[in-house]
Design an enzyme around this catalytic site. Structure first.
Site, PDB file in Angstrom:
ATOM      1  N   TYR A 244      16.988  29.518   9.163  1.00  0.00           N
ATOM      2  CA  TYR A 244      15.758  30.147   9.654  1.00  0.00           C
ATOM      3  C   TYR A 244      15.672  30.091  11.178  1.00  0.00           C
ATOM      4  CZ  TYR A 244      13.804  30.304   4.944  1.00  0.00           C
ATOM      5  OH  TYR A 244      13.573  30.573   3.632  1.00  0.00           O
TER       6      TYR A 244
ATOM      7  N   MET B 223      12.926  24.188   2.968  1.00  0.00           N
ATOM      8  CA  MET B 223      12.166  23.481   1.936  1.00  0.00           C
ATOM      9  C   MET B 223      13.061  22.647   1.013  1.00  0.00           C
ATOM     10  SD  MET B 223       9.492  24.988  -0.871  1.00  0.00           S
ATOM     11  CE  MET B 223       8.270  25.533   0.291  1.00  0.00           C
TER      12      MET B 223
ATOM     13  N   ARG C 182     -10.468   0.111  15.352  1.00  0.00           N
ATOM     14  CA  ARG C 182     -10.368   0.939  14.159  1.00  0.00           C
ATOM     15  C   ARG C 182     -11.318   0.304  13.142  1.00  0.00           C
ATOM     16  NH1 ARG C 182      -4.538   1.573  11.414  1.00  0.00           N
ATOM     17  NH2 ARG C 182      -5.130  -0.536  10.831  1.00  0.00           N
TER      18      ARG C 182
ATOM     19  N   LYS D 157       0.835  -1.201   0.000  1.00  0.00           N
ATOM     20  CA  LYS D 157       0.000   0.000   0.000  1.00  0.00           C
ATOM     21  C   LYS D 157       0.872   1.254   0.000  1.00  0.00           C
ATOM     22  CE  LYS D 157      -0.410  -0.244   5.051  1.00  0.00           C
ATOM     23  NZ  LYS D 157      -1.275  -0.729   6.157  1.00  0.00           N
TER      24      LYS D 157
HETATM   25  C1  LIG Z   1      -0.492  -1.717   6.847  1.00  0.00           C
HETATM   26  C2  LIG Z   1      -1.029  -2.994   7.375  1.00  0.00           C
HETATM   27  C3  LIG Z   1      -0.168  -4.076   7.635  1.00  0.00           C
HETATM   28  C4  LIG Z   1       1.343  -3.972   7.558  1.00  0.00           C
HETATM   29  O1  LIG Z   1       1.803  -3.353   8.729  1.00  0.00           O
HETATM   30  P1  LIG Z   1       3.366  -3.182   9.023  1.00  0.00           P
HETATM   31  O2  LIG Z   1       3.417  -2.635  10.396  1.00  0.00           O
HETATM   32  O3  LIG Z   1       3.871  -2.208   8.024  1.00  0.00           O
HETATM   33  O4  LIG Z   1       3.968  -4.515   8.878  1.00  0.00           O
HETATM   34  C5  LIG Z   1      -0.752  -5.273   8.026  1.00  0.00           C
HETATM   35  N1  LIG Z   1      -2.084  -5.396   8.165  1.00  0.00           N
HETATM   36  C6  LIG Z   1      -2.925  -4.369   7.936  1.00  0.00           C
HETATM   37  C7  LIG Z   1      -4.386  -4.568   8.124  1.00  0.00           C
HETATM   38  C8  LIG Z   1      -2.426  -3.134   7.550  1.00  0.00           C
HETATM   39  O5  LIG Z   1      -3.265  -2.117   7.346  1.00  0.00           O
END
Ligand SMILES: *Cc1c(COP(=O)(O)O)cnc(C)c1O
Length: 361
Positions: free
Chosen positions: A255, A303, A131, A35
């Site tokens: 800065y 930046m 969640r 992802k």
């Molecule tokens: C992103 C995600 C993972 C992977 O998590 P990591 O901590 O990056 O290994 C696994 N399961 C779900 C449901 C996720 O959303």
């Protein structure tokens, strides 16, 4: 000369890290989580490199999955948040994707759909992360409904852990106990483990691992952990010096004059800043390497540039190589000095940073 700020991704190291995940739990399968553009590494390139040996991929949403399908990826792809609207199930069907079902609405949509191809479903239980996921009490009934759908082949039982990055945390035990008591009697493969649980919680291995961050070489743990030691860094974020100057004691840099030299100080200016994805919150002292030697950030990140201490490198000059993170500087060390985590560093690299790919053995 082009702007020297770039990322080099080692696809061989990602493959090594995927194998390391599977080696933690012999006989399990593993979804490579790609992802968010494979945590900033480039989802298409990463998926192509893993495809010959991967059991499946996981993405957050259908857009990410379709990008992989369009680039020729044929392996199963799980949509970790399922679909956002019932219409998406038709494209998921055409593309052969596997939805997660995490609430009653999605359950209704999947049961009402009439896809051309039968498909698996990953049914998610909320065991305490609060969640996504069905309430534990509603899980068996949801499972029964899916089992009655002729177009649903397999149901994978899944949950997600809130505290796996603290090995031995009592919340993990409670989540596993809840999962067992509400799904223990149901048939089907189990999937619980993110990277932290792959590396640190045998009881959570189940049948399908879901490694993400570990594929990209960053330990999911705050502290050193023996099973994370074999991970290889996969992304080198690098640039060059574009300026060097000597400042007297009492002079300030950049800065806000955040860093004031306590002694005569040689300062290097690096062509990388927060618009490239370097964290603006990096404190004075954040590690960075110049010419392969570790040094520190001094002064506020701007930046397009940041400033480093070169007092110990009198020979350093513009054009010299700088590593922001990679094999010399762990991304976790930069993250810790910037009040964030390696996940955010990786996914924040901006479009201005070109990625090149290499493939170590
Ligand atoms: C992103 C995600 C993972 C992977 O998590 P990591 O901590 O990056 O290994 C696994 N399961 C779900 C449901 C996720 O959303």
């Amino acid at each position: 000369m082009a702007r020297p700020t770039r990322a080099r991704v080692d696809l061989g190291a990602i493959r090594h890290n995927y194998r390391h995940a599977k080696a933690q739990a012999a006989g399990t399968r593993a979804l490579a989580v790609v992802k968010a553009d494979a945590y900033g590494h480039g989802a298409t390139a990463v998926a192509r490199a893993l495809e010959p040996e991967v059991d499946g991929f996981a993405v957050a949403c259908i857009e990410e999955a379709l990008e992989l399908r369009e680039s020729g990826i044929r392996t199963p792809i799980v949509l970790l948040e399922g679909v956002f609207e019932p219409d998406e199930l038709a494209s998921a069907d055409r593309a052969g994707l596997t939805p997660v079902v995490h609430n009653q609405e999605q359950l209704d949509w999947v049961c009402a759909a009439r896809p051309e191809r039968a498909h698996a479903v990953w049914l998610k239980m909320d065991t305490g992360m609060h969640r996504l996921g069905l309430a534990p009490d509603a899980f068996a009934a949801a499972h029964a409904r899916l089992a009655d759908c002729r177009h649903v082949t397999d149901v994978v039982l899944m949950t997600h852990l809130a505290c796996a990055d603290t090995p031995g945390h009592a919340a993990t035990e409670a989540q596993l106990a809840s999962f067992q008591s509400h799904a223990g009697h149901l048939p089907g493969p189990r999937s619980i483990a993110n990277s932290a649980a792959v590396l640190g919680c045998r009881a959570a291995h189940g049948d399908w691992l879901r490694p993400g961050i570990m594929l990209y070489g960053a330990s999911p743990f705050g502290e050193a952990h023996p099973s994370a030691a074999a991970l290889r860094p996969t992304l080198t974020f690098e640039s060059r010096l574009i300026g060097v100057r000597d400042l007297a004691a009492g002079e300030a840099i950049g800065y806000g004059r955040r860093f004031v030299c306590a002694a005569p100080t040689r300062v290097g200016v690096v062509a990388a800043g927060y618009a490239d994805g370097y964290p603006r919150h990096a404190q004075d002292g954040t590690p960075i390497a110049v010419n392969g030697q570790p040094t520190r950030i001094i002064g506020r990140v701007s930046m397009d540039m940041l400033t480093v201490d070169l007092t110990d490198q009198p020979e350093a000059r513009p054009g010299d190589p700088v590593q922001l993170w990679g094999d010399q500087i762990p991304a976790n060390a930069v993250a810790a000095a910037s009040d964030t985590i390696a996940y955010q560093l990786f996914t924040s690299l901006s479009r201005r940073v070109p990625i090149s790919y290499e493939r170590s053995g």
